[in-house]
Design an enzyme around this catalytic site. Structure first.
Site, PDB file in Angstrom:
ATOM      1  N   HIS A   1      60.748  57.200  19.081  1.00  0.00           N
ATOM      2  CA  HIS A   1      62.130  57.223  18.599  1.00  0.00           C
ATOM      3  C   HIS A   1      61.256  56.035  17.718  1.00  0.00           C
ATOM      4  O   HIS A   1      61.800  55.033  17.034  1.00  0.00           O
ATOM      5  CB  HIS A   1      63.524  56.563  19.163  1.00  0.00           C
ATOM      6  CG  HIS A   1      64.344  56.927  18.451  1.00  0.00           C
ATOM      7  ND1 HIS A   1      65.167  58.018  17.634  1.00  0.00           N
ATOM      8  CD2 HIS A   1      65.144  55.379  17.907  1.00  0.00           C
ATOM      9  CE1 HIS A   1      65.670  57.497  16.364  1.00  0.00           C
ATOM     10  NE2 HIS A   1      65.918  56.009  17.230  1.00  0.00           N
TER      11      HIS A   1
ATOM     12  N   ASP B   1      67.461  62.533  17.303  1.00  0.00           N
ATOM     13  CA  ASP B   1      65.800  62.335  16.403  1.00  0.00           C
ATOM     14  C   ASP B   1      66.144  64.041  16.493  1.00  0.00           C
ATOM     15  O   ASP B   1      66.114  64.958  15.282  1.00  0.00           O
ATOM     16  CB  ASP B   1      64.798  62.577  16.784  1.00  0.00           C
ATOM     17  CG  ASP B   1      64.829  60.702  16.690  1.00  0.00           C
ATOM     18  OD1 ASP B   1      64.791  60.081  15.990  1.00  0.00           O
ATOM     19  OD2 ASP B   1      64.250  60.314  17.839  1.00  0.00           O
TER      20      ASP B   1
HETATM   21  P1  NAD Z   1      75.921  46.552  15.832  1.00  0.00           P
HETATM   22  O1  NAD Z   1      75.156  45.319  15.498  1.00  0.00           O
HETATM   23  O2  NAD Z   1      77.230  47.128  15.157  1.00  0.00           O
HETATM   24  O3  NAD Z   1      76.404  45.622  16.857  1.00  0.00           O
HETATM   25  C1  NAD Z   1      75.188  45.746  18.650  1.00  0.00           C
HETATM   26  C2  NAD Z   1      75.994  44.860  19.376  1.00  0.00           C
HETATM   27  O4  NAD Z   1      75.582  44.726  20.407  1.00  0.00           O
HETATM   28  C3  NAD Z   1      77.177  43.757  18.869  1.00  0.00           C
HETATM   29  O5  NAD Z   1      78.479  43.708  19.022  1.00  0.00           O
HETATM   30  C4  NAD Z   1      76.579  42.691  19.271  1.00  0.00           C
HETATM   31  O6  NAD Z   1      77.256  41.536  19.923  1.00  0.00           O
HETATM   32  C5  NAD Z   1      75.378  43.224  20.785  1.00  0.00           C
HETATM   33  N1  NAD Z   1      74.879  43.101  21.525  1.00  0.00           N
HETATM   34  C6  NAD Z   1      73.500  42.402  21.596  1.00  0.00           C
HETATM   35  N2  NAD Z   1      72.924  41.587  22.479  1.00  0.00           N
HETATM   36  C7  NAD Z   1      74.236  41.806  23.549  1.00  0.00           C
HETATM   37  C8  NAD Z   1      73.301  41.559  24.673  1.00  0.00           C
HETATM   38  N3  NAD Z   1      72.563  40.795  25.344  1.00  0.00           N
HETATM   39  N4  NAD Z   1      74.681  42.206  25.934  1.00  0.00           N
HETATM   40  C9  NAD Z   1      75.781  42.984  24.907  1.00  0.00           C
HETATM   41  N5  NAD Z   1      76.043  43.182  24.087  1.00  0.00           N
HETATM   42  C10 NAD Z   1      74.824  42.460  23.564  1.00  0.00           C
HETATM   43  O7  NAD Z   1      74.642  46.926  16.525  1.00  0.00           O
HETATM   44  P2  NAD Z   1      75.101  48.879  16.451  1.00  0.00           P
HETATM   45  O8  NAD Z   1      74.728  49.817  15.335  1.00  0.00           O
HETATM   46  O9  NAD Z   1      76.113  49.123  16.777  1.00  0.00           O
HETATM   47  O10 NAD Z   1      73.204  49.221  17.205  1.00  0.00           O
HETATM   48  C11 NAD Z   1      72.801  48.825  17.918  1.00  0.00           C
HETATM   49  C12 NAD Z   1      71.635  49.252  18.331  1.00  0.00           C
HETATM   50  O11 NAD Z   1      71.526  50.632  18.800  1.00  0.00           O
HETATM   51  C13 NAD Z   1      70.408  48.926  17.479  1.00  0.00           C
HETATM   52  O12 NAD Z   1      69.226  48.199  18.132  1.00  0.00           O
HETATM   53  C14 NAD Z   1      70.184  50.053  16.844  1.00  0.00           C
HETATM   54  O13 NAD Z   1      69.087  49.875  15.784  1.00  0.00           O
HETATM   55  C15 NAD Z   1      70.615  50.906  17.613  1.00  0.00           C
HETATM   56  N6  NAD Z   1      70.617  52.695  17.379  1.00  0.00           N
HETATM   57  C16 NAD Z   1      69.546  53.021  18.194  1.00  0.00           C
HETATM   58  C17 NAD Z   1      69.669  54.979  17.642  1.00  0.00           C
HETATM   59  C18 NAD Z   1      68.391  55.625  18.760  1.00  0.00           C
HETATM   60  O14 NAD Z   1      68.251  56.732  18.041  1.00  0.00           O
HETATM   61  N7  NAD Z   1      67.500  55.390  19.850  1.00  0.00           N
HETATM   62  C19 NAD Z   1      70.447  55.191  16.550  1.00  0.00           C
HETATM   63  C20 NAD Z   1      70.710  54.564  16.096  1.00  0.00           C
HETATM   64  C21 NAD Z   1      71.436  52.962  16.747  1.00  0.00           C
HETATM   65  C1  LMR Z   2      68.387  55.564  13.853  1.00  0.00           C
HETATM   66  O1  LMR Z   2      67.366  56.377  13.796  1.00  0.00           O
HETATM   67  O2  LMR Z   2      69.527  55.903  12.334  1.00  0.00           O
HETATM   68  C2  LMR Z   2      68.149  53.873  14.076  1.00  0.00           C
HETATM   69  O3  LMR Z   2      67.213  54.333  15.369  1.00  0.00           O
HETATM   70  C3  LMR Z   2      68.225  53.761  13.397  1.00  0.00           C
HETATM   71  C4  LMR Z   2      67.125  52.751  12.813  1.00  0.00           C
HETATM   72  O4  LMR Z   2      67.056  51.743  12.661  1.00  0.00           O
HETATM   73  O5  LMR Z   2      66.288  53.978  12.515  1.00  0.00           O
END
Ligand code: NAD
Ligand code: LMR
Length: 335
Positions: free
Chosen positions: A192, A164
Site C-alpha cells: 500500500h 486502492d
Molecule cells: P489521525 O491522526 O486523525 O488519528 C490517529 C489516531 O491514532 C489519533 O487519535 C492518535 O491519538 C491515535 N493513536 C496514536 N498512537 C496510538 C496507539 N499506540 N494506540 C491507540 N491509538 C493511537 O489519523 P487518521 O487520519 O485517522 O489515520 C490513521 C492512520 O491510517 C495513519 O497512519 C494513516 O496514514 C493511515 N491510513 C491508511 C490507509 C490505508 O488505506 N491503509 C488510508 C488512510 C489512512
Molecule cells: C491513503 O492511501 O489515502 C492513505 O494511505 C494515506 C496516505 O498517506 O496516503
C-alpha cells in the site's frame, strides 16, 4: 430480526478511535455495516492517554444514536483491555503522513505501536480474531503485529489495500463512463504505497450487454501513464487537495474488507494484503496485496492467473520495497 433472537455481541476493537478514520468508522460499525444488520457489537476504543477524553466524547455520541445493535462501548488506553475477547481488531491508530512524505517514512514513528498491540491481541483476543491494519505503513505494521502473536495464525493479520482497489474501480468507471458495478477483476498487488501495481490485465467491463476485457477498452498509454500512477499516488493527491489524509474513504474500505472477509465474496475477487504463501513469486511470510476471495472464514489467494512480463516487473518492484521495509524494521528491533 426480532431483538430477542439476535446472537451475542461480537467485540470489535478500534485503535485510534478518536482520530479522523476512527470517527468515520465507529458509527458505521455500530449501525451494522461491518458485520451485518443482525449482529450486535461491543465496541472497545483504544486511544493514547492524551486522546482518551476525545474518545469518551465519541462514546457519548454513540450512545446518543441509540443503535439497536450496539451492546456496549468501552474506552481505554490499555491494549489488554481493548483487545479482550476481540473478534475483529481494526488497527487504525498511527500517525498519518503529511505532504511530501512517503508512507514508508512513517515506519520508525509508527512501527513501535504494532508489536505491543500484536502481543495484546495474542494474549487477550478471541481465538478466531480477524485483524485489519489500516495505520501506515500498513503492510509492514501488519507484519510486525503478526510477529508478536505467535499463537494466532499469520493469515488472520491483514492490511488494507481495498481503498486502492476501490480507487482503481472508480478511475476505470469514470474513464469509460460506466457504473462502478460494471467492473470486475481488478487486482492491487504489493505494498500500500506508490510502488503498488493496480492491474487491469484480468479486469472486465460490462458494456452494452457484453463483458469485455478492460484493456481492450482503454489506451495502453492511459493505463500505464495515467491510471497506474493516479491510483498509486491517490493518497498523496487527497492529502494535497483536502489538506488531510483520506478518512471517510479509508473507513469505508475497512468496512468493505471486513464485511467481505466475514460474509464471503462469492465468485468475485477483491484485493487485500495477506501473508504470502509464495504465490506469484512473492516471498513467503511477507504481507503483500493479492487477488483474494473469502469463503466467509479465510482469505484465499486467487491462483493460476497469467502474469506477463510487465506485471511481473511491477509486482517485483513493490515486493522489493516490502522486503526493504521488513529489513528496516528488523534493524529497528521491531520484529
Ligand atoms: P489521525 O491522526 O486523525 O488519528 C490517529 C489516531 O491514532 C489519533 O487519535 C492518535 O491519538 C491515535 N493513536 C496514536 N498512537 C496510538 C496507539 N499506540 N494506540 C491507540 N491509538 C493511537 O489519523 P487518521 O487520519 O485517522 O489515520 C490513521 C492512520 O491510517 C495513519 O497512519 C494513516 O496514514 C493511515 N491510513 C491508511 C490507509 C490505508 O488505506 N491503509 C488510508 C488512510 C489512512
Ligand atoms: C491513503 O492511501 O489515502 C492513505 O494511505 C494515506 C496516505 O498517506 O496516503
Amino acid at each position: 430480526m426480532d431483538a430477542a433472537k439476535l446472537p451475542p455481541p461480537t467485540t470489535v476493537t478500534v485503535t485510534g478511535a478518536a482520530g479522523a478514520i476512527g470517527y468515520a468508522l465507529v458509527f458505521r460499525i455500530a449501525s451494522g455495516q461491518l458485520l451485518g444488520p443482525d449482529v450486535p457489537v461491543r465496541l472497545r476504543l483504544l486511544e493514547v492517554p492524551a486522546a482518551l477524553e476525545a474518545a469518551a466524547g465519541t462514546a457519548l455520541e454513540l450512545a446518543d444514536c441509540a443503535f439497536r445493535l450496539l451492546a456496549d462501548v468501552d474506552v481505554t488506553d490499555d491494549p489488554n483491555v481493548a483487545f479482550d475477547g476481540a473478534g475483529v481488531a481494526l488497527l487504525v491508530g498511527a500517525k498519518p503522513r503529511s505532504a511530501g512524505m512517503e508512507r514508508g517514512d512513517l515506519l520508525e514513528a509508527n512501527g513501535g505501536i504494532f508489536g505491543p498491540q500484536g502481543r495484546a491481541i495474542n494474549d487477550c483476543a478471541a481465538d478466531d480474531v480477524r485483524v485489519l491494519v489500516v495505520g501506515n505503513p500498513a503492510n509492514t505494521n501488519a507484519l510486525i503485529a503478526a510477529a508478536h502473536a505467535p499463537d494466532i495464525p499469520a493469515q488472520r493479520f491483514t492490511a488494507l489495500t481495498r481503498l486502492d482497489q476501490n480507487r482503481a474501480i472508480a478511475q476505470v468507471a469514470e474513464h469509460l463512463s460506466v457504473p462502478v458495478t460494471a467492473i470486475d477483476g481488478i487486482t492491487i498487488w504489493g505494498n500500500h504505497s506508490a510502488t503498488q501495481f493496480p492491474d487491469l490485465a484480468h479486469a472486465t467491463v460490462q458494456v452494452d450487454g457484453a463483458r469485455r476485457p478492460a484493456l481492450d477498452l482503454v489506451d495502453r498509454a492511459w493505463y500505464v501513464d495515467e491510471f497506474i500512477p493516479r491510483v498509486a499516488k491517490r493518497g498523496a493527491e487527497i492529502i494535497r487537495v483536502r489538506g488531510a489524509s483520506s478518512a471517510a474513504s479509508a473507513a469505508n474500505a475497512a468496512l468493505d474488507h471486513v464485511f467481505d472477509w466475514v460474509h464471503g465474496t462469492g465468485g468475485e475477487w477483491t484485493s487485500a494484503a495477506v501473508v504470502s504463501d509464495g504465490s506469484y513469486g512473492v516471498p513467503e511470510g511477507l504481507i503483500s496485496s493479492f487477488p483474494v476471495r473469502s469463503n466467509g472464514g479465510d482469505w484465499e489467494i486467487v491462483q493460476g492467473l497469467d502474469v506477463d512480463d510487465f506485471a511481473r516487473q511491477r509486482i517485483a518492484a513493490s515486493v522489493a520495497e516490502l522486503e526493504e521495509e521488513r529489513a528496516a524494521v528488523g534493524t529497528l528491533g521491531l520484529l
